[in-house]
Design a protein around this motif. Structure first.
Motif, PDB file in Angstrom:
ATOM      1  N   VAL A 155       0.835  -1.207   0.000  1.00  0.00           N
ATOM      2  CA  VAL A 155       0.000   0.000   0.000  1.00  0.00           C
ATOM      3  C   VAL A 155       0.868   1.255   0.000  1.00  0.00           C
ATOM      4  O   VAL A 155       0.518   2.266  -0.615  1.00  0.00           O
ATOM      5  CB  VAL A 155      -1.036  -0.025   1.151  1.00  0.00           C
ATOM      6  CG1 VAL A 155      -0.369   0.163   2.500  1.00  0.00           C
ATOM      7  CG2 VAL A 155      -2.095   1.028   0.942  1.00  0.00           C
ATOM      8  N   ARG A 156       2.029   1.193   0.677  1.00  0.00           N
ATOM      9  CA  ARG A 156       2.943   2.352   0.683  1.00  0.00           C
ATOM     10  C   ARG A 156       3.426   2.649  -0.732  1.00  0.00           C
ATOM     11  O   ARG A 156       3.493   3.810  -1.156  1.00  0.00           O
ATOM     12  CB  ARG A 156       4.162   2.079   1.567  1.00  0.00           C
ATOM     13  CG  ARG A 156       3.895   2.194   3.047  1.00  0.00           C
ATOM     14  CD  ARG A 156       4.064   3.614   3.547  1.00  0.00           C
ATOM     15  NE  ARG A 156       3.112   3.907   4.601  1.00  0.00           N
ATOM     16  CZ  ARG A 156       2.675   5.124   4.908  1.00  0.00           C
ATOM     17  NH1 ARG A 156       3.092   6.170   4.231  1.00  0.00           N
ATOM     18  NH2 ARG A 156       1.813   5.293   5.888  1.00  0.00           N
ATOM     19  N   LEU A 159       0.725   4.164  -2.710  1.00  0.00           N
ATOM     20  CA  LEU A 159       0.483   5.545  -2.279  1.00  0.00           C
ATOM     21  C   LEU A 159       1.425   6.492  -3.018  1.00  0.00           C
ATOM     22  O   LEU A 159       1.070   7.621  -3.357  1.00  0.00           O
ATOM     23  CB  LEU A 159       0.687   5.642  -0.762  1.00  0.00           C
ATOM     24  CG  LEU A 159       0.065   6.832  -0.024  1.00  0.00           C
ATOM     25  CD1 LEU A 159      -1.451   6.817  -0.190  1.00  0.00           C
ATOM     26  CD2 LEU A 159       0.438   6.786   1.441  1.00  0.00           C
ATOM     27  N   VAL A 170      -5.380  11.892   1.270  1.00  0.00           N
ATOM     28  CA  VAL A 170      -5.760  10.531   1.687  1.00  0.00           C
ATOM     29  C   VAL A 170      -5.075  10.175   2.998  1.00  0.00           C
ATOM     30  O   VAL A 170      -5.697   9.654   3.929  1.00  0.00           O
ATOM     31  CB  VAL A 170      -5.394   9.503   0.586  1.00  0.00           C
ATOM     32  CG1 VAL A 170      -5.510   8.077   1.097  1.00  0.00           C
ATOM     33  CG2 VAL A 170      -6.282   9.702  -0.639  1.00  0.00           C
ATOM     34  N   ALA A 173      -6.428  12.106   6.062  1.00  0.00           N
ATOM     35  CA  ALA A 173      -7.791  11.644   6.401  1.00  0.00           C
ATOM     36  C   ALA A 173      -7.700  10.314   7.122  1.00  0.00           C
ATOM     37  O   ALA A 173      -8.365  10.097   8.148  1.00  0.00           O
ATOM     38  CB  ALA A 173      -8.629  11.492   5.135  1.00  0.00           C
ATOM     39  N   PHE A 174      -6.861   9.416   6.612  1.00  0.00           N
ATOM     40  CA  PHE A 174      -6.763   8.079   7.181  1.00  0.00           C
ATOM     41  C   PHE A 174      -6.121   8.106   8.567  1.00  0.00           C
ATOM     42  O   PHE A 174      -6.650   7.579   9.533  1.00  0.00           O
ATOM     43  CB  PHE A 174      -5.953   7.175   6.261  1.00  0.00           C
ATOM     44  CG  PHE A 174      -5.831   5.777   6.773  1.00  0.00           C
ATOM     45  CD1 PHE A 174      -4.747   5.391   7.541  1.00  0.00           C
ATOM     46  CD2 PHE A 174      -6.829   4.851   6.520  1.00  0.00           C
ATOM     47  CE1 PHE A 174      -4.652   4.094   8.043  1.00  0.00           C
ATOM     48  CE2 PHE A 174      -6.749   3.557   7.018  1.00  0.00           C
ATOM     49  CZ  PHE A 174      -5.657   3.176   7.772  1.00  0.00           C
ATOM     50  N   LYS A 195     -12.479  16.742  -1.750  1.00  0.00           N
ATOM     51  CA  LYS A 195     -13.333  15.569  -2.009  1.00  0.00           C
ATOM     52  C   LYS A 195     -12.892  14.867  -3.280  1.00  0.00           C
ATOM     53  O   LYS A 195     -12.801  13.636  -3.345  1.00  0.00           O
ATOM     54  CB  LYS A 195     -14.795  16.005  -2.150  1.00  0.00           C
ATOM     55  CG  LYS A 195     -15.478  16.287  -0.831  1.00  0.00           C
ATOM     56  CD  LYS A 195     -16.960  16.570  -1.033  1.00  0.00           C
ATOM     57  CE  LYS A 195     -17.652  16.763   0.290  1.00  0.00           C
ATOM     58  NZ  LYS A 195     -19.065  17.134   0.143  1.00  0.00           N
ATOM     59  N   ILE A 198      -9.419  13.125  -2.867  1.00  0.00           N
ATOM     60  CA  ILE A 198      -9.530  11.876  -2.113  1.00  0.00           C
ATOM     61  C   ILE A 198     -10.151  10.789  -2.969  1.00  0.00           C
ATOM     62  O   ILE A 198      -9.668   9.649  -3.022  1.00  0.00           O
ATOM     63  CB  ILE A 198     -10.342  12.087  -0.810  1.00  0.00           C
ATOM     64  CG1 ILE A 198      -9.474  12.833   0.210  1.00  0.00           C
ATOM     65  CG2 ILE A 198     -10.813  10.755  -0.225  1.00  0.00           C
ATOM     66  CD1 ILE A 198     -10.175  13.168   1.519  1.00  0.00           C
ATOM     67  N   ARG A 199     -11.205  11.141  -3.678  1.00  0.00           N
ATOM     68  CA  ARG A 199     -11.877  10.154  -4.523  1.00  0.00           C
ATOM     69  C   ARG A 199     -10.935   9.593  -5.583  1.00  0.00           C
ATOM     70  O   ARG A 199     -10.851   8.386  -5.795  1.00  0.00           O
ATOM     71  CB  ARG A 199     -13.074  10.828  -5.180  1.00  0.00           C
ATOM     72  CG  ARG A 199     -13.978   9.887  -5.907  1.00  0.00           C
ATOM     73  CD  ARG A 199     -15.236  10.620  -6.254  1.00  0.00           C
ATOM     74  NE  ARG A 199     -15.968   9.967  -7.318  1.00  0.00           N
ATOM     75  CZ  ARG A 199     -17.011  10.513  -7.928  1.00  0.00           C
ATOM     76  NH1 ARG A 199     -17.411  11.728  -7.575  1.00  0.00           N
ATOM     77  NH2 ARG A 199     -17.647   9.860  -8.863  1.00  0.00           N
ATOM     78  N   LEU A 202      -8.177   7.398  -3.981  1.00  0.00           N
ATOM     79  CA  LEU A 202      -8.647   6.059  -3.611  1.00  0.00           C
ATOM     80  C   LEU A 202      -8.770   5.169  -4.842  1.00  0.00           C
ATOM     81  O   LEU A 202      -8.414   3.986  -4.806  1.00  0.00           O
ATOM     82  CB  LEU A 202      -9.990   6.156  -2.894  1.00  0.00           C
ATOM     83  CG  LEU A 202      -9.949   6.729  -1.472  1.00  0.00           C
ATOM     84  CD1 LEU A 202     -11.356   6.984  -0.936  1.00  0.00           C
ATOM     85  CD2 LEU A 202      -9.198   5.794  -0.528  1.00  0.00           C
ATOM     86  N   LEU A 203      -9.240   5.720  -5.933  1.00  0.00           N
ATOM     87  CA  LEU A 203      -9.366   4.934  -7.177  1.00  0.00           C
ATOM     88  C   LEU A 203      -8.000   4.475  -7.665  1.00  0.00           C
ATOM     89  O   LEU A 203      -7.821   3.335  -8.087  1.00  0.00           O
ATOM     90  CB  LEU A 203     -10.059   5.754  -8.267  1.00  0.00           C
ATOM     91  CG  LEU A 203     -11.579   5.797  -8.195  1.00  0.00           C
ATOM     92  CD1 LEU A 203     -12.144   6.805  -9.192  1.00  0.00           C
ATOM     93  CD2 LEU A 203     -12.172   4.417  -8.458  1.00  0.00           C
ATOM     94  N   LEU A 205      -5.340   4.008  -5.825  1.00  0.00           N
ATOM     95  CA  LEU A 205      -4.872   2.981  -4.893  1.00  0.00           C
ATOM     96  C   LEU A 205      -5.491   1.640  -5.236  1.00  0.00           C
ATOM     97  O   LEU A 205      -4.816   0.608  -5.249  1.00  0.00           O
ATOM     98  CB  LEU A 205      -5.250   3.347  -3.451  1.00  0.00           C
ATOM     99  CG  LEU A 205      -4.324   4.299  -2.706  1.00  0.00           C
ATOM    100  CD1 LEU A 205      -4.882   4.567  -1.311  1.00  0.00           C
ATOM    101  CD2 LEU A 205      -2.915   3.736  -2.604  1.00  0.00           C
ATOM    102  N   LYS A 206      -6.774   1.669  -5.544  1.00  0.00           N
ATOM    103  CA  LYS A 206      -7.475   0.428  -5.847  1.00  0.00           C
ATOM    104  C   LYS A 206      -6.885  -0.235  -7.090  1.00  0.00           C
ATOM    105  O   LYS A 206      -6.611  -1.436  -7.100  1.00  0.00           O
ATOM    106  CB  LYS A 206      -8.957   0.726  -6.079  1.00  0.00           C
ATOM    107  CG  LYS A 206      -9.781  -0.478  -6.450  1.00  0.00           C
ATOM    108  CD  LYS A 206     -11.209  -0.057  -6.709  1.00  0.00           C
ATOM    109  CE  LYS A 206     -11.974  -1.172  -7.394  1.00  0.00           C
ATOM    110  NZ  LYS A 206     -13.313  -0.707  -7.796  1.00  0.00           N
ATOM    111  N   LEU A 209      -3.269  -1.459  -6.244  1.00  0.00           N
ATOM    112  CA  LEU A 209      -3.267  -2.603  -5.336  1.00  0.00           C
ATOM    113  C   LEU A 209      -3.819  -3.842  -6.007  1.00  0.00           C
ATOM    114  O   LEU A 209      -3.444  -4.960  -5.666  1.00  0.00           O
ATOM    115  CB  LEU A 209      -4.063  -2.289  -4.067  1.00  0.00           C
ATOM    116  CG  LEU A 209      -3.306  -1.451  -3.048  1.00  0.00           C
ATOM    117  CD1 LEU A 209      -4.246  -0.967  -1.958  1.00  0.00           C
ATOM    118  CD2 LEU A 209      -2.170  -2.256  -2.434  1.00  0.00           C
TER     119      LEU A 209
END
Lengths: 216, 234
Positions: A155-156, A159, A170, A173-174, A195, A198-199, A202-203, A205-206, A209
């Motif tokens: 995950v690092r 990121l 992100v 917030a986390f 917003k 962050i959105r 996250l996308l 990251l997904k 990952l």
């Protein structure tokens, strides 16, 4: 018959696997979560001693994570207790699709913290008031804590693929459990921008990952 | 907010785990998550993705009272915090178990003496649930390579599941055998079970196993557990 004594020499003694979870003078991490999975399985069978070992191996990380979000020692102590009671009760729910045992435990704790933060509303307490206490504790060479290095590294690395603005939003917030308006205030950016950052973060990251998990 | 949109669910799940989903939206999403398996699964996926970000957090040692508080909650309102300093757990358990055995034996209409004669058990276990309710008694008749398991009342009732006996010793879990829910079971002991029973501090547990082959560890919830204790000499 001759093979067995040789194998026994090659394997680490059982005691050593457990002792890395007990009090040590160096701060550090265990990279193998198999011993933790066994402790969690024994916890599911209501083995109190195994549960205590599990607690010792993970409590420093869990406490540190919660304190960063809650910024109050008394509340953190209570939330950490809540979290571990839930670990005890729900130990049989764990399976490795949920990540390492450490991830599962930290997720339970974070959820409790977020419950508290939601009730608390926007936190007005200056962060600096509580920071001094945290510094003192960190200097105390805490016990080795058990994390899965592979999981954390994945995950690092992902990121790092975010742009700096997305990453900051992100992460803060986390780590601090901040809501959108608080992130916006902290970073000095408009709410809508945060917003969206962050959105998108996250996308990314997904996607990243997804590949990482496939490679592992 | 519509919850039949997979992209929306994914986004909400991510923000739920991250912590930016707040207020009524968070409460509503939680209700959907608890009621909908697919949504819960998305949340778990995001938890496994994001939570390892926390692993780099510098550890902060929890004060000793945190563990004491956890134990107090697990032991229930009757627990005395001083107990941990007073007696080792196993001694307290043995004393309580011995007293209980006599009461239980009469309640079940069996004399410990009679039970002792049958296979000459040297050890027994009273297995209790998390509320310390005794739900099964086990007579260890190792000389006959068997254990006898007696349910207490409807203690082992588990609709649709099979009660299954396990030993926990030296960090290992070993399956011994399936049990009847409402009658005494004689469980035959193979070599591995006999070895497991010889380990110091061995514990016994019964889980409610779902239909299908029993694996190497319990899949179902644990109903009861307890330790073996020596029977008083007659």
């Amino acid at each position: 018959m001759l093979l067995f004594p040789t194998l026994a020499l090659l394997l680490p003694p059982r005691a050593e696997l457990w002792s890395t979870a007990r009090g040590q003078t160096q701060a550090g991490v265990m990279t193998d979560s198999e011993p933790l999975a066994k402790l969690l399985a024994r916890t599911a069978l209501k083995d109190r001693a195994a549960f205590q070992e599990l607690f010792r191996a993970t409590q420093g990380l869990v406490y540190g994570v919660c304190f960063k979000m809650l910024r109050d020692n008394e509340v953190t102590e209570e939330v950490v207790q809540d979290a571990y009671v839930k670990v005890w009760t729900r130990a049989s729910d764990y399976n490795h699709e949920r990540g390492s045992p450490t991830t599962w435990i930290v997720a339970i704790a974070r959820n409790r913290c977020l419950d508290v933060l939601r009730r608390r509303g926007v936190d007005d307490a200056p962060w600096e008031d509580h920071y001094a206490e945290t510094i003192a504790d960190e200097a105390d060479s805490p016990e080795k804590q058990a994390v899965d290095a592979g999981e954390a590294r994945a995950v690092r690395q992902c990121l790092e693929t975010l742009d700096a603005a997305q990453r900051a939003a992100v992460e803060i917030a986390f780590v601090e459990g901040l809501a959108h308006p608080e992130v916006a205030a902290r970073l000095g950016r408009p709410l809508g921008t945060v917003k969206s950052q962050i959105r998108r973060g996250l996308l990314k990251l997904k996607t990243c990952l997804g590949d990482e998990l496939a490679l592992r | 907010m519509r919850f039949d949109n997979p992209e929306l669910i994914d986004r909400l799940a991510a923000e739920y785990v991250l912590g930016t989903l707040r207020g009524r939206a968070r409460a509503r999403f939680e209700r959907v998550m608890h009621a909908n398996f697919a949504v819960a699964k998305q949340v778990r996926l995001w938890e496994s993705r994001l939570t390892p970000l926390a692993h780099a957090t510098p550890p902060v040692t929890a004060p000793g009272r945190v563990w004491a508080g956890i134990e107090a909650r697990l032991d229930g309102p009757k627990s005395q915090p001083a107990r941990a300093a007073a007696e080792p757990r196993s001694v307290t358990f043995w004393r309580r178990a011995t007293l209980f055995m006599g009461t239980l034996a009469s309640a079940l209409g069996i004399a410990v003496g009679v039970a002792a004669t049958a296979g000459n058990p040297s050890c027994y276990a009273v297995l209790t649930d998390p509320k310390s309710q005794p739900l099964a008694v086990i007579f260890d008749e190792r000389n006959m390579k068997q254990l006898r398991v007696l349910p207490v009342g409807s203690g082992l009732a588990a609709p649709g599941a099979t009660p299954y006996l396990w030993t926990i010793a030296d960090g290992k879990v070993h399956g011994v055998g399936a049990l009847k829910q409402d009658a005494q079971t004689r469980v035959m002991l193979d070599g591995a079970s006999l070895s497991a029973l010889m380990q110091p501090g061995v514990k016994l547990a019964i889980s409610a196993e779902p239909p299908g082959d029993v694996g190497v560890a319990p899949r179902g919830p644990v109903m009861v557990q307890g330790m073996l204790a020596l029977l008083p000499k007659q």
